[in-house]
Design a protein around this motif. Sequence first.
Motif, PDB file in Angstrom:
ATOM      1  N   LEU A  86     -44.070  71.542 108.035  1.00  0.00           N
ATOM      2  CA  LEU A  86     -45.361  71.894 108.627  1.00  0.00           C
ATOM      3  C   LEU A  86     -46.067  72.905 107.727  1.00  0.00           C
ATOM      4  CD1 LEU A  86     -47.452  71.863 110.934  1.00  0.00           C
ATOM      5  CD2 LEU A  86     -46.092  73.657 112.050  1.00  0.00           C
ATOM      6  N   ILE A  90     -49.624  72.249 105.640  1.00  0.00           N
ATOM      7  CA  ILE A  90     -50.806  73.086 105.859  1.00  0.00           C
ATOM      8  C   ILE A  90     -51.267  73.716 104.546  1.00  0.00           C
ATOM      9  CG2 ILE A  90     -51.647  75.210 106.956  1.00  0.00           C
ATOM     10  CD1 ILE A  90     -49.795  74.470 109.360  1.00  0.00           C
ATOM     11  N   GLN A 129     -55.697  71.152 115.183  1.00  0.00           N
ATOM     12  CA  GLN A 129     -54.940  71.808 116.240  1.00  0.00           C
ATOM     13  C   GLN A 129     -54.137  70.792 117.054  1.00  0.00           C
ATOM     14  OE1 GLN A 129     -57.151  74.631 118.530  1.00  0.00           O
ATOM     15  NE2 GLN A 129     -55.514  74.936 120.003  1.00  0.00           N
ATOM     16  N   THR A 132     -51.084  69.673 115.067  1.00  0.00           N
ATOM     17  CA  THR A 132     -50.138  70.788 115.010  1.00  0.00           C
ATOM     18  C   THR A 132     -49.434  70.962 116.352  1.00  0.00           C
ATOM     19  OG1 THR A 132     -51.519  71.871 113.348  1.00  0.00           O
ATOM     20  CG2 THR A 132     -49.904  73.248 114.458  1.00  0.00           C
ATOM     21  N   ALA A 155     -50.244  76.410 118.302  1.00  0.00           N
ATOM     22  CA  ALA A 155     -51.164  75.621 117.473  1.00  0.00           C
ATOM     23  C   ALA A 155     -52.454  76.391 117.229  1.00  0.00           C
ATOM     24  CB  ALA A 155     -51.446  74.274 118.129  1.00  0.00           C
TER      25      ALA A 155
END
Length: 197
Positions: A86, A90, A129, A132, A155
């Motif tokens: 993750l 990002i 969002q 996530t 998130a």
Amino acid sequence: MRREKNKEFTRNLLIKSAMELFKKQEYQKTTIEEITKAAGVSKPTFFAYFKSKEQILYEFDQQQLKTFEVTMKSQVNNHNNLLINLRKAIVYMAANLHTSSMITQNMMHLLTINEDYKRLLSDTFVMFQAVTKEIIDYGQHHKIVTMDITSEEIATDIVNIYLGSLVNWVISNGSESLVCRMGDTLDHFLSAITIKN
């Protein structure tokens, strides 16, 4: 089929040419004529693909978000590296979207003067969002991520870290690597929400 490939090539060429110009000079000072000249196409060709320069920025944002979504959804069964991946996804998205502090500064300025772009970018962050949150939901279900905070709050915090890192980077005129700045902040946050075995 070949015609569709040519259309996709031209569309991507216009995006790439525009982003290169935005990296070098102010967004406001970049003209559609300069973009079409850099891409080697006519002005009518530009308008066959895009309504405005703002739409190019939005399309570029969307491409990066799609890459993020595909990357993260492919990681859903990877329990051991879920949060590491993750973070990587990002940071990768940020590095590809914000190749110079000038581009980021231009995007931020555009948010203050263009309601259409503000709405489009708001939609992008809602999607960011949502993806996530889906990953965090999975992490909580598999006891990787703390249950002390809701997945929605986590998130939201991650999106805020993303935005805050960008603002901080622009204020410092890109003096530090965005990858390092954002990566370090995400490391601290993700470490705090990880369930230790």
